[in-house]
Design a protein around this motif. Structure first.
Motif, short mmCIF file in Angstrom:
data_model
loop_
_atom_site.label_atom_id
_atom_site.label_comp_id
_atom_site.label_asym_id
_atom_site.label_seq_id
_atom_site.Cartn_x
_atom_site.Cartn_y
_atom_site.Cartn_z
N GLY A 298 0.53 -1.70 0.20
CA GLY A 298 0.19 0.47 0.08
C GLY A 298 1.01 1.61 0.02
O GLY A 298 0.89 2.30 -0.87
N ASN A 299 1.86 1.57 1.13
CA ASN A 299 2.88 2.45 0.65
C ASN A 299 3.44 2.19 -0.68
O ASN A 299 3.51 3.41 -1.36
N TYR A 300 3.56 1.53 -0.89
CA TYR A 300 4.74 1.22 -2.01
C TYR A 300 4.00 1.80 -3.61
O TYR A 300 3.97 2.91 -4.47
N ILE A 301 2.66 1.75 -3.11
CA ILE A 301 1.75 2.26 -5.12
C ILE A 301 0.89 3.43 -4.46
O ILE A 301 1.11 3.75 -5.30
N GLY A 302 0.49 3.58 -2.90
CA GLY A 302 -0.13 5.22 -2.92
C GLY A 302 0.91 5.74 -2.81
O GLY A 302 1.19 7.08 -3.14
N ALA A 303 2.81 5.60 -2.82
CA ALA A 303 2.65 6.93 -1.52
C ALA A 303 4.55 6.52 -2.73
O ALA A 303 4.78 7.96 -3.59
N VAL A 304 5.44 6.15 -2.96
CA VAL A 304 6.81 5.29 -2.93
C VAL A 304 6.75 5.78 -4.61
O VAL A 304 7.51 6.30 -5.12
N ARG A 305 5.70 4.95 -5.62
CA ARG A 305 5.52 5.38 -6.55
C ARG A 305 5.75 6.60 -7.29
O ARG A 305 6.20 6.90 -7.62
N HIS A 306 5.09 7.71 -6.94
CA HIS A 306 4.76 8.93 -7.02
C HIS A 306 5.98 9.31 -6.80
O HIS A 306 6.07 10.38 -7.54
N PHE A 307 6.40 9.32 -5.78
CA PHE A 307 7.80 9.57 -5.27
C PHE A 307 9.06 10.03 -6.34
O PHE A 307 9.55 10.32 -6.89
N VAL A 308 8.77 8.43 -6.61
CA VAL A 308 9.73 8.25 -8.04
C VAL A 308 9.39 9.06 -9.06
O VAL A 308 10.20 9.64 -9.55
N THR A 309 8.32 9.15 -9.54
CA THR A 309 7.80 9.74 -10.93
C THR A 309 8.09 11.88 -10.83
O THR A 309 8.47 12.04 -11.29
N HIS A 310 8.03 11.77 -9.11
CA HIS A 310 7.85 13.36 -8.87
C HIS A 310 9.57 13.50 -9.65
O HIS A 310 10.70 14.97 -10.32
N GLN A 311 10.58 12.22 -8.82
CA GLN A 311 11.94 12.16 -8.86
C GLN A 311 12.36 12.28 -10.70
O GLN A 311 12.74 13.18 -11.38
#
Ligand code: TRP
Length: 333
Positions: A20-33
């Motif tokens: 859930g953290n991965y899909i909900g949050a960390v995946r988006h962090f990577v996109t912004h990067q």
């Protein structure tokens, strides 16, 4: 976007990350990067102390989460990755902000009221000032874009109000952070938010796909009124775990509704639907797990990333805090 955003988000180190953290949050962090923004991703270890009181566990979680960040595709060149406590200026800013923050507003925040109700014997001062520290996290680096989940909206509103009020009173000091509500709520096996409370409803991002498949087949909640595969299902209203996750992760499903239509027409049964879901989870998790395994014994490297990230974050946050001290009349003698 014409100017680059400063994207900032934090995660508490209460445990290991789950799917859930991965899909909900960390995946988006990577996109912004990847989009070339200035990205600051930190581990809110001080905030973690409001609920976790085991020092060994806290230290361990921080390092494991950094490795998860790296395995997910964040890298120390593209993002500033740091521990909140490695930037003491954040705590200082939190103290300074607390001097102008009315207590009543903090006591009215729903997440606070919720925690008090659940655990009336553990209402620490740190819990009351949680949103002030969070505002310092955000305002210190002059963040302009803060990806958050729904539950964090009141905290972010408060940070925006604090910035506005401070700017009015002391002159332009803080950028006004925009919230970006892109962190969707990912359902766990039981249909509740994944990772919530004591419920054993989360998918460990490092479990083997076979174990994940077994957990979904045995425990994933589908439409309870669909007793036979020949019964038409109601994916939108009655399936609480499997279909909502398909909508989030299955390519094309949010628009095409292929699986939903097949469920409604009873062309696909729940077992088949779960299998397809797990196949799609595997596509996402396999590259992550490969990278994560290579980092398994790299604790020194993870500490090094935090050390360098902490130095970079400090340089940025220090500038703001010096200005705030100055505006409030605080002098370093
Ligand atoms: N309170 C957030 C949570 O529990 C974590 C957090 C702390 C945070 N500081 C932050 C999130 C600053 C965004 C920005 O999820």
């Amino acid at each position: 976007m014409d100017t680059i955003a400063t994207v900032l988000s934090g995660i508490r180190a209460t445990g290991r990350l789950h799917f859930g953290n991965y899909i909900g949050a960390v995946r988006h962090f990577v996109t912004h990067q990847q989009q070339g923004n200035r990205c600051m991703y930190f581990i809110a270890d001080l905030h973690t102390l409001t609920t976790l009181r085991n020092p060994e566990e806290l230290r361990g979680n921080v390092i494991e989460i950094v490795k998860d960040y790296l395995a997910a595709g964040l890298n120390p060149e593209g993002s500033i990755i740091y521990a909140q406590s490695s930037v003491p200026e954040i705590s200082e800013l939190s103290l300074l902000l607390s001097m102008v923050q009315p207590l009543g507003e903090l006591e009215r925040i729903p997440t606070f009221k919720d925690l008090v109700r659940k655990n009336p014997d553990n209402v620490t001062l740190g819990l009351v000032t949680y949103p002030v520290l969070m505002a310092a996290d955000i305002l210190g680096p002059q963040a302009t874009l803060v990806p958050v989940g729904e539950d964090q909206i009141p905290n972010l509103e408060l940070a925006r109000n604090m910035a506005r009020r401070f700017n009015e009173r002391f002159g332009q000091t803080f950028a006004l952070p925009e919230m970006l509500e892109e962190m969707v709520k990912v359902p766990g096996l039981d249909g509740e938010k994944m990772g919530k409370s004591e419920a054993d409803n989360a998918i460990d991002i490092n479990s083997s796909i076979e174990i994940i498949r077994k957990r979904y087949l045995e425990r994933g909640i589908t439409d309870p009124q669909r007793l036979r595969a020949s019964d038409p299902g109601d994916p939108y209203n009655r399936c609480r775990s499997i279909y909502p996750l398909h909508e989030i992760i299955t390519p094309g499903e949010a628009n095409g509704r292929e699986i939903a239509k097949a469920c409604i027409a009873a062309h696909i049964g729940c077992v088949e639907c779960k299998k397809r879901l797990v196949d799609n989870i595997a596509v996402i998790l396999e590259p992550f797990q490969e990278h994560r395994a290579a980092l398994a014994n790299q604790n020194d490297y993870a500490r090094e990333v935090l050390h360098e990230g902490g130095k970079r974050a400090r340089r940025i946050i220090k500038e703001t805090v010096e200005r705030v001290r100055d505006k409030m009349g605080i002098v370093m003698y």
